[in-house]
Write an enzyme that holds these catalytic residues in place. Structure first.
Site, PDB file in Angstrom:
ATOM      1  N   THR A  62      29.098  58.412  30.761  1.00 14.60           N
ATOM      2  CA  THR A  62      28.732  56.636  31.513  1.00 14.60           C
ATOM      3  C   THR A  62      28.434  57.232  32.125  1.00 14.60           C
ATOM      4  O   THR A  62      28.706  58.412  33.382  1.00 14.60           O
ATOM      5  CB  THR A  62      29.763  56.171  31.107  1.00 14.60           C
ATOM      6  OG1 THR A  62      31.184  56.283  31.480  1.00 14.60           O
ATOM      7  CG2 THR A  62      29.691  55.706  29.404  1.00 14.60           C
ATOM      8  N   LYS A  93      45.592  49.366  31.325  1.00 16.92           N
ATOM      9  CA  LYS A  93      45.159  49.509  29.586  1.00 16.92           C
ATOM     10  C   LYS A  93      46.833  50.045  28.467  1.00 16.92           C
ATOM     11  O   LYS A  93      46.428  49.584  27.474  1.00 16.92           O
ATOM     12  CB  LYS A  93      44.533  51.030  29.533  1.00 16.92           C
ATOM     13  CG  LYS A  93      43.186  51.275  30.126  1.00 16.92           C
ATOM     14  CD  LYS A  93      42.422  49.943  29.033  1.00 16.92           C
ATOM     15  CE  LYS A  93      40.978  50.143  29.765  1.00 16.92           C
ATOM     16  NZ  LYS A  93      40.181  49.757  29.538  1.00 16.92           N
ATOM     17  N   ASN A 131      35.172  44.509  27.104  1.00 17.36           N
ATOM     18  CA  ASN A 131      34.547  46.170  27.026  1.00 17.36           C
ATOM     19  C   ASN A 131      34.822  46.397  28.755  1.00 17.36           C
ATOM     20  O   ASN A 131      35.475  47.674  29.265  1.00 17.36           O
ATOM     21  CB  ASN A 131      33.469  46.555  26.985  1.00 17.36           C
ATOM     22  CG  ASN A 131      32.724  47.249  27.439  1.00 17.36           C
ATOM     23  OD1 ASN A 131      33.199  48.598  26.763  1.00 17.36           O
ATOM     24  ND2 ASN A 131      31.608  47.285  28.307  1.00 17.36           N
ATOM     25  N   TYR A 161      45.114  52.645  36.136  1.00 19.81           N
ATOM     26  CA  TYR A 161      44.304  52.604  34.843  1.00 19.81           C
ATOM     27  C   TYR A 161      44.740  52.778  34.473  1.00 19.81           C
ATOM     28  O   TYR A 161      44.771  51.702  32.713  1.00 19.81           O
ATOM     29  CB  TYR A 161      43.106  53.533  34.995  1.00 19.81           C
ATOM     30  CG  TYR A 161      41.538  53.221  34.284  1.00 19.81           C
ATOM     31  CD1 TYR A 161      41.134  52.611  33.782  1.00 19.81           C
ATOM     32  CD2 TYR A 161      42.122  54.096  33.326  1.00 19.81           C
ATOM     33  CE1 TYR A 161      39.961  52.049  33.022  1.00 19.81           C
ATOM     34  CE2 TYR A 161      41.057  54.480  31.972  1.00 19.81           C
ATOM     35  CZ  TYR A 161      39.990  53.371  32.063  1.00 19.81           C
ATOM     36  OH  TYR A 161      39.540  53.205  30.854  1.00 19.81           O
ATOM     37  N   ILE A 197      30.592  39.322  25.015  1.00 15.96           N
ATOM     38  CA  ILE A 197      30.668  41.564  25.306  1.00 15.96           C
ATOM     39  C   ILE A 197      30.549  40.931  26.855  1.00 15.96           C
ATOM     40  O   ILE A 197      29.797  40.543  27.684  1.00 15.96           O
ATOM     41  CB  ILE A 197      29.323  41.711  24.990  1.00 15.96           C
ATOM     42  CG1 ILE A 197      29.198  41.213  23.697  1.00 15.96           C
ATOM     43  CG2 ILE A 197      29.798  42.937  24.808  1.00 15.96           C
ATOM     44  CD1 ILE A 197      28.054  42.119  22.444  1.00 15.96           C
TER      45      ILE A 197
END
Length: 252
Positions: A191, A158, A87, A154, A6
């Site tokens: 977050t 993605k 992640n 970004y 991870i």
């Protein structure tokens, strides 16, 4: 023994995924620039094997050798499953393209796009002879499907990860020992990344008010909830091979 790799476990979604996977028959490798001592202590209390791997995913030339080091002590024949969760991510630079510093753009693409691609490639190769379940979850974003002013790096990274996921799934059809892979959209979570967005200058990010409102109106998902959804998807019997799966579709 099931093995989990991870990235981005120092906080946020990665930390909660690792925390919820802690179990006696699991070996977890947590890859992050900053080691998570809280996870390590929790794992020790539950007799779980968890290893913090201090590594900067911006160091692309070392990614493959780092993963090879993790696999050096693993018996592929006795393994019950291998799982890679890509992640780790960064939103910076949050600026119009003409104002973004080159170094920040490069780091964004390295961490969000190239590192997951290299990790997936090495993971596929290193587990190729294992006769057990092998799955990859690439944590993506709705930003890969919808453009945002100030998020060009970004959004592009993605979108690339989504297409990479589809390509790997297509390639797996040709393999005797196919890998399973999907892209996961975690939604808008509460977050540090969201806190960073809210501190942005509106001149650099014109949709700032939208994200301020999401926080004020309690519309942000908890990382604990999203981690639970991700893990359920990771072990699903009907694993949606090659697809992009949004967290909200699984909560409906």
């Amino acid at each position: 023994m099931k093995y989990f790799i991870i990235t981005g476990t120092s906080r946020g979604l990665g930390e909660d995924v690792a925390r919820q996977l802690i179990a006696e028959d699991h070996q977890i490798f947590c890859i992050a620039r900053q080691q998570n001592q809280k996870l390590l202590e929790m794992a020790q209390n539950q007799a779980n094997r968890l290893i913090n791997v201090a590594f900067d995913l911006n160091e692309l030339t070392e990614v493959e050798s780092m993963l090879e080091g993790l696999f050096a002590g693993i018996d592929l024949e006795s393994a019950e499953g291998f799982y890679l969760i890509n992640n780790a991510g960064t939103l910076d630079p949050i600026k119009p393209v003409g104002k973004a510093e080159s170094a920040a753009v490069i780091r964004n693409i390295n961490v969000n796009q190239l590192a997951p691609m290299l990790l997936t490639s090495a993971f596929v190769r290193l587990t190729n002879t294992a006769r057990c379940q092998r799955r990859v979850v690439n944590v993506s974003s709705g930003a890969g499907r919808k453009p945002y002013e100030g998020w060009s790096s970004y959004c592009a990274a993605k979108a690339a990860i989504d297409m990479f996921t589809r390509c790997v799934a297509l390639e797996s059809k040709l393999e005797e020992n196919p890998i399973e892979i999907l892209a996961f959209g975690p939604g808008v979570m509460d977050t540090a990344m969201q806190a960073g967005i809210r501190s942005t200058n509106i001149d650099d990010f014109v949709q700032l008010q939208k994200f301020l409102d999401l926080k004020r109106n309690g519309k942000l998902l908890t990382t604990e909830l999203v981690a639970g959804v991700l893990i359920k998807l990771l072990f699903a019997d009907d694993f949606p091979q090659g697809e992009y799966i949004d967290v909200y579709s699984l909560m409906a």
